[in-house]
Motif scaffolding. Structure first.
Motif, PDB file in Angstrom:
ATOM      1  N   SER A   1      47.709  20.191  47.529  1.00  0.00           N
ATOM      2  CA  SER A   1      48.865  20.704  48.263  1.00  0.00           C
ATOM      3  C   SER A   1      49.422  21.974  47.623  1.00  0.00           C
ATOM      4  CB  SER A   1      49.976  19.647  48.334  1.00  0.00           C
ATOM      5  OG  SER A   1      49.536  18.531  49.075  1.00  0.00           O
ATOM      6  N   LEU A   2      49.441  22.019  46.303  1.00  0.00           N
ATOM      7  CA  LEU A   2      49.957  23.199  45.608  1.00  0.00           C
ATOM      8  C   LEU A   2      49.032  24.396  45.771  1.00  0.00           C
ATOM      9  CD1 LEU A   2      51.361  21.555  42.351  1.00  0.00           C
ATOM     10  CD2 LEU A   2      52.632  22.307  44.377  1.00  0.00           C
ATOM     11  N   VAL A   3      47.725  24.185  45.682  1.00  0.00           N
ATOM     12  CA  VAL A   3      46.777  25.288  45.893  1.00  0.00           C
ATOM     13  C   VAL A   3      46.920  25.818  47.316  1.00  0.00           C
ATOM     14  CG1 VAL A   3      44.333  25.938  46.025  1.00  0.00           C
ATOM     15  CG2 VAL A   3      45.141  24.500  44.142  1.00  0.00           C
ATOM     16  N   THR A   4      47.013  24.902  48.279  1.00  0.00           N
ATOM     17  CA  THR A   4      47.161  25.308  49.682  1.00  0.00           C
ATOM     18  C   THR A   4      48.425  26.128  49.874  1.00  0.00           C
ATOM     19  OG1 THR A   4      45.968  23.341  50.393  1.00  0.00           O
ATOM     20  CG2 THR A   4      47.335  24.450  52.050  1.00  0.00           C
ATOM     21  N   ARG A   5      49.526  25.666  49.322  1.00  0.00           N
ATOM     22  CA  ARG A   5      50.784  26.412  49.431  1.00  0.00           C
ATOM     23  C   ARG A   5      50.684  27.778  48.746  1.00  0.00           C
ATOM     24  NH1 ARG A   5      55.091  23.520  51.336  1.00  0.00           N
ATOM     25  NH2 ARG A   5      54.765  21.279  51.566  1.00  0.00           N
ATOM     26  N   ALA A   6      49.990  27.838  47.620  1.00  0.00           N
ATOM     27  CA  ALA A   6      49.824  29.107  46.910  1.00  0.00           C
ATOM     28  C   ALA A   6      49.006  30.095  47.744  1.00  0.00           C
ATOM     29  CB  ALA A   6      49.164  28.871  45.552  1.00  0.00           C
ATOM     30  N   VAL A   7      47.884  29.643  48.309  1.00  0.00           N
ATOM     31  CA  VAL A   7      47.068  30.529  49.149  1.00  0.00           C
ATOM     32  C   VAL A   7      47.890  30.999  50.348  1.00  0.00           C
ATOM     33  CG1 VAL A   7      45.020  30.692  50.619  1.00  0.00           C
ATOM     34  CG2 VAL A   7      44.862  29.561  48.389  1.00  0.00           C
ATOM     35  N   HIS A   8      48.613  30.083  50.965  1.00  0.00           N
ATOM     36  CA  HIS A   8      49.441  30.468  52.108  1.00  0.00           C
ATOM     37  C   HIS A   8      50.505  31.492  51.699  1.00  0.00           C
ATOM     38  CE1 HIS A   8      52.892  30.197  54.839  1.00  0.00           C
ATOM     39  NE2 HIS A   8      51.938  30.287  55.746  1.00  0.00           N
ATOM     40  N   THR A   9      51.161  31.246  50.570  1.00  0.00           N
ATOM     41  CA  THR A   9      52.190  32.167  50.080  1.00  0.00           C
ATOM     42  C   THR A   9      51.621  33.565  49.865  1.00  0.00           C
ATOM     43  OG1 THR A   9      53.451  30.386  49.048  1.00  0.00           O
ATOM     44  CG2 THR A   9      53.793  32.606  48.159  1.00  0.00           C
ATOM     45  N   MET A  10      50.439  33.644  49.268  1.00  0.00           N
ATOM     46  CA  MET A  10      49.815  34.949  49.000  1.00  0.00           C
ATOM     47  C   MET A  10      49.424  35.640  50.308  1.00  0.00           C
ATOM     48  SD  MET A  10      49.737  34.816  45.467  1.00  0.00           S
ATOM     49  CE  MET A  10      50.880  35.878  46.137  1.00  0.00           C
ATOM     50  N   TRP A  11      48.832  34.863  51.231  1.00  0.00           N
ATOM     51  CA  TRP A  11      48.450  35.429  52.527  1.00  0.00           C
ATOM     52  C   TRP A  11      49.681  35.925  53.274  1.00  0.00           C
ATOM     53  CZ3 TRP A  11      49.791  34.324  57.555  1.00  0.00           C
ATOM     54  CH2 TRP A  11      49.104  35.075  58.509  1.00  0.00           C
ATOM     55  N   ARG A  12      50.726  35.130  53.309  1.00  0.00           N
ATOM     56  CA  ARG A  12      51.922  35.462  54.062  1.00  0.00           C
ATOM     57  C   ARG A  12      52.597  36.712  53.494  1.00  0.00           C
ATOM     58  NH1 ARG A  12      54.391  35.960  58.746  1.00  0.00           N
ATOM     59  NH2 ARG A  12      53.565  34.100  59.655  1.00  0.00           N
ATOM     60  N   ALA A  13      52.650  36.823  52.156  1.00  0.00           N
ATOM     61  CA  ALA A  13      53.243  38.016  51.528  1.00  0.00           C
ATOM     62  C   ALA A  13      52.443  39.267  51.892  1.00  0.00           C
ATOM     63  CB  ALA A  13      53.314  37.845  50.016  1.00  0.00           C
ATOM     64  N   ALA A  14      51.127  39.184  51.814  1.00  0.00           N
ATOM     65  CA  ALA A  14      50.273  40.329  52.172  1.00  0.00           C
ATOM     66  C   ALA A  14      50.434  40.674  53.653  1.00  0.00           C
ATOM     67  CB  ALA A  14      48.821  40.019  51.840  1.00  0.00           C
ATOM     68  N   TYR A  15      50.553  39.660  54.491  1.00  0.00           N
ATOM     69  CA  TYR A  15      50.709  39.871  55.931  1.00  0.00           C
ATOM     70  C   TYR A  15      52.047  40.554  56.242  1.00  0.00           C
ATOM     71  CZ  TYR A  15      51.263  38.770  60.885  1.00  0.00           C
ATOM     72  OH  TYR A  15      51.475  38.855  62.239  1.00  0.00           O
ATOM     73  N   GLU A  16      53.119  40.016  55.705  1.00  0.00           N
ATOM     74  CA  GLU A  16      54.455  40.564  56.015  1.00  0.00           C
ATOM     75  C   GLU A  16      54.650  41.973  55.484  1.00  0.00           C
ATOM     76  OE1 GLU A  16      57.334  37.697  54.703  1.00  0.00           O
ATOM     77  OE2 GLU A  16      56.810  36.303  56.320  1.00  0.00           O
ATOM     78  N   ASP A  17      54.063  42.276  54.318  1.00  0.00           N
ATOM     79  CA  ASP A  17      54.223  43.601  53.721  1.00  0.00           C
ATOM     80  C   ASP A  17      53.064  44.544  54.043  1.00  0.00           C
ATOM     81  OD1 ASP A  17      56.606  42.746  52.683  1.00  0.00           O
ATOM     82  OD2 ASP A  17      55.804  42.342  50.685  1.00  0.00           O
ATOM     83  N   ASN A  18      52.095  44.038  54.818  1.00  0.00           N
ATOM     84  CA  ASN A  18      50.924  44.835  55.174  1.00  0.00           C
ATOM     85  C   ASN A  18      50.273  45.447  53.931  1.00  0.00           C
ATOM     86  OD1 ASN A  18      49.035  45.870  56.946  1.00  0.00           O
ATOM     87  ND2 ASN A  18      50.229  47.719  57.379  1.00  0.00           N
ATOM     88  N   ASN A  19      50.054  44.589  52.922  1.00  0.00           N
ATOM     89  CA  ASN A  19      49.554  45.075  51.635  1.00  0.00           C
ATOM     90  C   ASN A  19      48.620  44.041  51.002  1.00  0.00           C
ATOM     91  OD1 ASN A  19      49.130  46.062  49.091  1.00  0.00           O
ATOM     92  ND2 ASN A  19      51.298  46.266  48.558  1.00  0.00           N
ATOM     93  N   VAL A  20      47.324  44.274  51.096  1.00  0.00           N
ATOM     94  CA  VAL A  20      46.357  43.318  50.547  1.00  0.00           C
ATOM     95  C   VAL A  20      46.406  43.243  49.026  1.00  0.00           C
ATOM     96  CG1 VAL A  20      44.766  43.450  52.503  1.00  0.00           C
ATOM     97  CG2 VAL A  20      44.449  44.991  50.542  1.00  0.00           C
ATOM     98  N   ASP A  21      47.030  44.221  48.380  1.00  0.00           N
ATOM     99  CA  ASP A  21      47.151  44.163  46.920  1.00  0.00           C
ATOM    100  C   ASP A  21      48.032  42.991  46.476  1.00  0.00           C
ATOM    101  OD1 ASP A  21      45.536  46.365  46.643  1.00  0.00           O
ATOM    102  OD2 ASP A  21      47.210  47.777  46.554  1.00  0.00           O
ATOM    103  N   GLN A  22      48.799  42.432  47.384  1.00  0.00           N
ATOM    104  CA  GLN A  22      49.660  41.300  47.048  1.00  0.00           C
ATOM    105  C   GLN A  22      48.915  39.970  47.055  1.00  0.00           C
ATOM    106  OE1 GLN A  22      52.974  41.968  49.843  1.00  0.00           O
ATOM    107  NE2 GLN A  22      54.164  42.338  48.000  1.00  0.00           N
ATOM    108  N   LEU A  23      47.672  39.953  47.503  1.00  0.00           N
ATOM    109  CA  LEU A  23      46.948  38.692  47.633  1.00  0.00           C
ATOM    110  C   LEU A  23      46.776  37.945  46.302  1.00  0.00           C
ATOM    111  CD1 LEU A  23      44.253  39.739  50.222  1.00  0.00           C
ATOM    112  CD2 LEU A  23      46.016  37.992  50.542  1.00  0.00           C
ATOM    113  N   ASN A  24      46.578  38.656  45.234  1.00  0.00           N
ATOM    114  CA  ASN A  24      46.330  38.014  43.927  1.00  0.00           C
ATOM    115  C   ASN A  24      47.295  38.550  42.874  1.00  0.00           C
ATOM    116  OD1 ASN A  24      44.892  36.218  42.210  1.00  0.00           O
ATOM    117  ND2 ASN A  24      43.639  37.901  41.467  1.00  0.00           N
ATOM    118  N   SER A  25      48.572  38.711  43.282  1.00  0.00           N
ATOM    119  CA  SER A  25      49.495  39.400  42.385  1.00  0.00           C
ATOM    120  C   SER A  25      50.668  38.564  41.888  1.00  0.00           C
ATOM    121  CB  SER A  25      50.051  40.639  43.089  1.00  0.00           C
ATOM    122  OG  SER A  25      50.840  40.234  44.196  1.00  0.00           O
ATOM    123  N   ALA A  26      50.863  37.381  42.425  1.00  0.00           N
ATOM    124  CA  ALA A  26      52.035  36.578  42.019  1.00  0.00           C
ATOM    125  C   ALA A  26      51.808  35.944  40.662  1.00  0.00           C
ATOM    126  CB  ALA A  26      52.304  35.498  43.066  1.00  0.00           C
TER     127      ALA A  26
END
Length: 150
Positions: free
Chosen positions: A121-146
């Motif tokens: 559940s935590l991994v799933t939430r983390a992947v979703h969080t990273m995807w959602r941040a990149a989506y909202e900010d239109n920035n793929v550099d955020q995918l692996n940045s948290a």
């Protein structure tokens, strides 16, 4: 992801984990269009279709595997053929938990993942969080940045 990207045992697919991942994405993400398994009798992969993708992609899909050993792959591909993935599996090219950046998610480009958690559940939430941040900010550099999402 191809099996030749892995060195060592990935383990059999763990269906209860795929069901949990599906339920979480349905709860967390309004852009989920549909979910399906690659095989209804003996699933090896969960597919989550999204009605939008990163940047100007019109749609996207996540192909997800989770094994009984806690190994996983969250592989994103969109209508513009942009790929990235978060993986946990034994290999010879990177740490066990790693990220393959866009646009190609090439095996040789793997880098350490920002995701340190290992529970489904935590991994799933983390992947979703990273995807959602990149989506909202239109920035793929955020995918692996948290720092240790979620």
């Amino acid at each position: 992801m191809s099996d030749d990207d892995r060195a060592g045992e990935f383990g059999p697919i763990y269906l209860p984990a795929l069901q949990r991942i599906r339920d979480l994405w349905l709860d967390l993400e309004p852009l989920v269009d549909a979910t399906a398994y690659d095989d209804v009798v003996a699933p090896t992969e969960l597919q989550i279709n999204l009605s939008d993708g990163l940047a100007d992609a019109e749609s996207a899909r996540l192909d997800i595997q989770w094994s009984e050993l806690g190994m996983y792959s969250f592989h994103y591909v969109d209508s513009n053929d942009v790929n990235w993935r978060f993986d946990r599996h034994p290999n010879t090219h990177s740490p066990e938990i790693h990220f393959h950046p866009p646009p190609a998610a090439a095996t040789t480009d793997a880098e350490p993942s920002c995701i340190d958690v290992t529970e489904v559940s935590l991994v799933t939430r983390a992947v979703h969080t990273m995807w959602r941040a990149a989506y909202e900010d239109n920035n793929v550099d955020q995918l692996n940045s948290a720092s240790n999402p979620p």
